[in-house]
Write an enzyme that holds these catalytic residues in place. Structure first.
Site, PDB file in Angstrom:
ATOM      1  N   CYS A 238      -5.595  -5.979  -2.962  1.00  0.00           N
ATOM      2  CA  CYS A 238      -6.329  -4.738  -2.474  1.00  0.00           C
ATOM      3  C   CYS A 238      -7.074  -3.928  -3.341  1.00  0.00           C
ATOM      4  CB  CYS A 238      -5.273  -3.983  -1.522  1.00  0.00           C
ATOM      5  SG  CYS A 238      -6.125  -2.835  -0.450  1.00  0.00           S
ATOM      6  N   CYS A 239      -6.365  -3.515  -4.220  1.00  0.00           N
ATOM      7  CA  CYS A 239      -7.034  -2.505  -5.155  1.00  0.00           C
ATOM      8  C   CYS A 239      -8.082  -3.171  -6.053  1.00  0.00           C
ATOM      9  CB  CYS A 239      -5.779  -2.122  -6.100  1.00  0.00           C
ATOM     10  SG  CYS A 239      -5.281  -0.310  -5.924  1.00  0.00           S
TER      11      CYS A 239
ATOM     12  N   CYS B  60      -4.700   6.382  -1.631  1.00  0.00           N
ATOM     13  CA  CYS B  60      -4.939   5.737  -0.373  1.00  0.00           C
ATOM     14  C   CYS B  60      -3.507   6.115   0.462  1.00  0.00           C
ATOM     15  CB  CYS B  60      -5.093   4.262  -0.548  1.00  0.00           C
ATOM     16  SG  CYS B  60      -6.595   3.686  -1.358  1.00  0.00           S
TER      17      CYS B  60
ATOM     18  N   CYS C 189      -0.164   3.995   0.063  1.00  0.00           N
ATOM     19  CA  CYS C 189       0.223   3.498  -1.442  1.00  0.00           C
ATOM     20  C   CYS C 189       0.698   4.897  -2.007  1.00  0.00           C
ATOM     21  CB  CYS C 189      -0.620   2.821  -2.379  1.00  0.00           C
ATOM     22  SG  CYS C 189      -1.100   1.082  -1.484  1.00  0.00           S
TER      23      CYS C 189
ATOM     24  N   CYS D 155      -4.551   1.983 -10.426  1.00  0.00           N
ATOM     25  CA  CYS D 155      -5.094   0.981  -9.384  1.00  0.00           C
ATOM     26  C   CYS D 155      -6.051   0.138  -9.968  1.00  0.00           C
ATOM     27  CB  CYS D 155      -6.163   1.953  -8.431  1.00  0.00           C
ATOM     28  SG  CYS D 155      -7.188   2.975  -8.928  1.00  0.00           S
TER      29      CYS D 155
HETATM   30  S1  SF4 Z   1      -4.315   2.061  -3.343  1.00  0.00           S
HETATM   31 FE1  SF4 Z   1      -3.318   0.741  -2.010  1.00  0.00          FE
HETATM   32  S2  SF4 Z   1      -4.757   0.765   0.122  1.00  0.00           S
HETATM   33 FE2  SF4 Z   1      -5.646   1.688  -1.770  1.00  0.00          FE
HETATM   34  S3  SF4 Z   1      -7.038   0.032  -2.443  1.00  0.00           S
HETATM   35 FE3  SF4 Z   1      -4.926   0.063  -3.698  1.00  0.00          FE
HETATM   36  S4  SF4 Z   1      -3.629  -1.229  -2.544  1.00  0.00           S
HETATM   37 FE4  SF4 Z   1      -5.380  -0.961  -1.406  1.00  0.00          FE
END
Ligand code: SF4
Length: 209
Positions: free
Chosen positions: A99-100, A182, A185, A204
């Protein structure tokens, strides 16, 4: 012969920023996630160049308090934040590296591709991975200059500046969150311990070498 990066280490945040503006504006932008350090930098940067560029990566899952801080910072300083919509880049649910990587890092790379320098709110005392952050350094991974004018600032100095200039900050700081990313997280905690708590992950990927 001393290098420019060495010389800039002796300068204050405003002087480092002034140098960066002179050299790189308008092909330079401040990366802003509405942390308190970035409120300081937005204020300084607009004082030097009212049309300076500030951008944010919106993952779509920021805290409501972060979106409120964003609006307040725009109202109070007049900054118009350029938004990179990371959510629409992959449409995946949040979670972990993928995701990151696919949201934040891909969005950042798209933005940095059009710049000669980017400005960040990194401070050395934030974490061991940031302890050697230079005020000006060549970002090998992204191929542009990286400017971190607050690298040697303490947390207290940041709060002093915010109070002195009556700048907005994320109210989650008052509820025990030191670093705010986010919502899925981020937990309360000092330093960056609340980010990806329980995972072997502290960054991240935006600031990885
Ligand atoms: S911090 Fe968490 S929700 Fe945000 S982009 Fe990274 S994995 Fe995704």
């Amino acid at each position: 012969m001393r290098s420019l990066t060495t010389d800039l280490e002796a300068l204050g945040a405003q002087e480092v920023l002034a140098h960066a503006v002179e050299e790189h504006h308008p092909r330079m932008a401040l990366a802003c996630s509405f942390q308190k350090e970035e409120a300081v930098l937005v204020h300084m940067l607009l004082g030097l160049a009212p049309e300076a560029r500030v951008f944010t990566i919106d993952t779509g899952v920021l805290f409501p308090e972060t979106y409120a801080t964003w609006r307040e910072l725009e109202q109070r300083t007049g900054v118009e934040v350029e938004v990179i919509d990371a959510l629409s880049r992959d449409g995946r649910p949040w979670g972990a590296e993928r995701c990151c990587g696919q949201r934040k890092v891909a969005a950042l790379e798209a933005m940095l591709g059009g710049l000669d320098a980017w400005v960040t709110g990194l401070r050395r005392e934030q974490s061991p991975t940031r302890a050697a952050a230079p005020k000006l350094g060549w970002d090998e991974r992204h191929g542009l200059w990286k400017v971190s004018p607050l690298a040697d600032w303490t947390e207290d100095r940041v709060w002093e500046y915010l109070n002195e200039h009556d700048l907005p900050y994320n109210p989650l700081h008052d509820r025990g969150y030191a670093s705010i990313g986010c919502a899925p997280c981020t937990l309360p905690g000092s330093g960056r311990e609340g980010r990806w708590a329980g995972q072997d992950k502290t960054e991240c990927g935006l600031h990885s070498p």
